[in-house]
Design an enzyme around this catalytic site. Structure first.
Site, PDB file in Angstrom:
ATOM      1  N   THR A 121       0.876  -1.180   0.000  1.00 22.68           N
ATOM      2  CA  THR A 121       0.000   0.000   0.000  1.00 22.68           C
ATOM      3  C   THR A 121       0.912   1.228   0.000  1.00 22.68           C
ATOM      4  O   THR A 121       1.412   1.632  -1.027  1.00 22.68           O
ATOM      5  CB  THR A 121      -0.979  -0.016   1.194  1.00 22.68           C
ATOM      6  OG1 THR A 121      -0.258  -0.209   2.409  1.00 22.68           O
ATOM      7  CG2 THR A 121      -2.003  -1.119   1.036  1.00 22.68           C
ATOM      8  N   LYS A 150       4.163  -6.933   4.123  1.00 19.98           N
ATOM      9  CA  LYS A 150       3.924  -5.549   3.761  1.00 19.98           C
ATOM     10  C   LYS A 150       3.684  -4.778   5.052  1.00 19.98           C
ATOM     11  O   LYS A 150       3.186  -5.298   6.041  1.00 19.98           O
ATOM     12  CB  LYS A 150       2.748  -5.409   2.801  1.00 19.98           C
ATOM     13  CG  LYS A 150       1.386  -5.775   3.331  1.00 19.98           C
ATOM     14  CD  LYS A 150       0.685  -4.707   4.133  1.00 19.98           C
ATOM     15  CE  LYS A 150       0.651  -3.401   3.370  1.00 19.98           C
ATOM     16  NZ  LYS A 150       0.128  -2.305   4.273  1.00 19.98           N
ATOM     17  N   THR A 203       1.502  -6.454  13.207  1.00 19.99           N
ATOM     18  CA  THR A 203       1.468  -5.086  12.674  1.00 19.99           C
ATOM     19  C   THR A 203       1.460  -4.975  11.170  1.00 19.99           C
ATOM     20  O   THR A 203       1.764  -3.920  10.661  1.00 19.99           O
ATOM     21  CB  THR A 203       2.628  -4.202  13.164  1.00 19.99           C
ATOM     22  OG1 THR A 203       3.814  -4.654  12.553  1.00 19.99           O
ATOM     23  CG2 THR A 203       2.779  -4.209  14.638  1.00 19.99           C
ATOM     24  N   GLU A 240       6.567   5.143   7.200  1.00 20.48           N
ATOM     25  CA  GLU A 240       6.016   6.288   6.462  1.00 20.48           C
ATOM     26  C   GLU A 240       6.726   7.589   6.850  1.00 20.48           C
ATOM     27  O   GLU A 240       6.705   8.005   8.002  1.00 20.48           O
ATOM     28  CB  GLU A 240       4.521   6.410   6.723  1.00 20.48           C
ATOM     29  CG  GLU A 240       3.725   5.320   6.047  1.00 20.48           C
ATOM     30  CD  GLU A 240       2.242   5.383   6.334  1.00 20.48           C
ATOM     31  OE1 GLU A 240       1.496   4.727   5.601  1.00 20.48           O
ATOM     32  OE2 GLU A 240       1.845   6.063   7.291  1.00 20.48           O
ATOM     33  N   ASN A 284      -0.488  11.014   6.238  1.00 20.84           N
ATOM     34  CA  ASN A 284      -1.677  10.575   6.964  1.00 20.84           C
ATOM     35  C   ASN A 284      -2.731  11.661   7.116  1.00 20.84           C
ATOM     36  O   ASN A 284      -3.897  11.354   7.365  1.00 20.84           O
ATOM     37  CB  ASN A 284      -1.261  10.023   8.320  1.00 20.84           C
ATOM     38  CG  ASN A 284      -0.602   8.657   8.190  1.00 20.84           C
ATOM     39  OD1 ASN A 284      -1.261   7.667   7.980  1.00 20.84           O
ATOM     40  ND2 ASN A 284       0.728   8.646   8.238  1.00 20.84           N
ATOM     41  N   THR A 340      -8.283  11.433   1.274  1.00 21.58           N
ATOM     42  CA  THR A 340      -8.735  12.488   0.365  1.00 21.58           C
ATOM     43  C   THR A 340      -7.801  12.619  -0.825  1.00 21.58           C
ATOM     44  O   THR A 340      -8.095  13.375  -1.735  1.00 21.58           O
ATOM     45  CB  THR A 340      -8.794  13.834   1.110  1.00 21.58           C
ATOM     46  OG1 THR A 340      -7.519  14.106   1.697  1.00 21.58           O
ATOM     47  CG2 THR A 340      -9.851  13.783   2.194  1.00 21.58           C
TER      48      THR A 340
END
Length: 440
Positions: free
Chosen positions: A196, A222, A233, A313, A435, A440
């Protein structure tokens, strides 16, 4: 991200560079592994790296295809299968909000064997109600029909947007597609299909040998965000040709997860979809002792866990946080977790700021009984706190120790001989950006 909402924009951005390096050189077959971050092996078995991911194990086939579940048009449906029902085990999220595939897989694992694992990205199939559960069950049945096995012999895993239904027809139409693509070199495609926000596909494999024999262990995973172990996790499939009973497989996997995936954190957030699933074919002609097999499985899980944190991230620094001098290992792990999950500590690392007071604050809030006057803190080889107070140190040297791509942070509690390491990363503006715009 394991299973949090996944925006098309972020998904496209994250998938521009498939196979991007993780900061580690790819493991080459025959390379003897160094002592891992989670501690040395428990046996004298020789563990060497090998390529192939989940297909490092002979007899395992895998595939990854584009079924139309992601707006990006990237691969989004993966299948790993053993050709027949084999020993299976699993460790899944302890989050009370659990996705439909978690529920179905838990039920299917009760028998202790399975033939295949079907995984999708693009939607977590979490918080989707009875329709989501029915689709999960239907996908297992469709996979079983295509493979010629029973629905109960298919395990499921999903990752992506929470609360958004998986497109039913693309998923069901994709199952015969992914079955048709199965092959013994399909591990990389399968690993790619479950990404992802990951910036690279995560694979690992080892050979394990002792006086009794040898076996192979492979795996893929992943994960990049929503990483705070409540078992694992992320999504992970591990394979081996060792011969294990269902009880042995479950004990070995649970112990491996506790030593690896349960000791990493990117953002302190537990997923609804976490799953680590193991298939053991028993095809090795002369397998090693089960304890050696356990070391191999732990090595693969440890490698994949480290890759996840290195791909955190927005992360710019990989942090190896070790708590030593604890009364017991559980206390050391609890304190390490408290420090690693501290937003203040991780933002200080992002800025290269040797603000050791934040670390002591996190240690004291961990709930583990401590003597503040016995704590020592070091950034790399720079001791910044000794016996609970400031130690003389060069601020520039301390800042430099926090400013490289790899950071070592050590906290000595001065209370015993036990140690635990937790892997984490810094918290940057990029994490907030990813995040803040996730759906959106």
């Amino acid at each position: 991200m394991s299973s949090d909402p996944q925006p098309a924009a972020s998904e496209r951005a994250s998938e521009q560079t498939p196979g991007q390096a993780s900061g580690q050189a790819p493991a080459q077959q025959g390379h003897v592994l160094p002592t891992p971050w989670h501690g040395p092996p428990t046996t004298s078995a020789t563990i060497t790296a090998r390529t192939g991911g989940v297909c490092a194990v002979s007899g395992i086939r895998a595939a990854g295809v584009t079924a139309g579940l992601k707006r990006s048009g990237r691969r989004d449906l993966a299948l790993v299968e053993a050709g027949r029902p084999v020993t299976a085990a699993g460790v899944q999220t302890r989050n009370q909000v659990q996705a439909a595939p978690v529920t179905v897989t838990a039920r299917h694992l009760e028998a202790g064997y399975a033939q295949a694992v079907l995984l999708n990205s693009g939607s977590a199939n979490a918080c989707t109600g009875p329709d989501g559960l029915r689709l999960a069950e239907r996908s297992a049945a469709s996979t079983a029909e295509a493979l010629g096995c029973r629905p109960e012999e298919v395990l499921l895993a999903s990752t992506g947007v929470i609360g958004v239904a998986i497109p039913r027809q693309p998923l069901l139409d994709g199952i015969p597609m992914v079955v048709a693509e199965l092959g013994d070199r399909g591990g990389s495609d399968a690993a790619e299909a479950i990404r992802t926000t990951d910036t690279f596909a995560k694979e690992a494999g080892v050979d394990v040998a002792d006086e009794s024999g040898r076996c192979a262990v492979g795996g893929m995973a992943k994960g990049s965000g929503m990483i705070a172990p409540g078992m694992a996790t992320m999504l992970c499939v591990v394979t081996t040709d060792a011969s294990l009973s269902a009880e042995e497989a479950q004990e070995i996997l649970s112990t491996a997860v506790a030593r690896t995936f349960d000791r990493i954190t990117v953002d302190g957030c537990m997923s609804t979809n976490d799953a680590v699933l193991l298939l053991a074919t028993g095809d090795a002609a002369r397998p090693p002792d089960p304890a050696a097999v356990a070391d191999g499985i732990t090595a693969v899980c440890g490698d994949l866990a480290e890759q996840i944190v290195r791909d955190g991230e927005g992360a710019s620094r990989f942090v190896r946080l070790t708590v030593s001098g604890a009364a017991d290992e559980a206390s050391a792990a609890t304190v390490a977790r408290a420090v690693a999950d501290s937003v203040l500590v991780r933002t200080a690392i992002a800025g290269g700021d040797p603000n050791w007071g934040r670390i002591l604050g996190a240690v004291g809030a961990s709930g583990v009984p401590i003597d503040p006057d016995r704590i020592t803190v070091a950034f790399g080889d720079v001791t910044v706190c000794r016996d609970g107070v400031a130690a003389p140190f060069d601020p520039a040297a301390a800042s430099a120790a926090l400013s490289g791509p790899d950071v070592d942070l050590v906290v000595d509690l001065g209370a015993g001989t036990h140690t635990a390491t937790v892997l984490t990363c810094d918290l940057t503006h990029d994490y907030v950006t990813i995040n803040a715009e996730y759906t959106t």
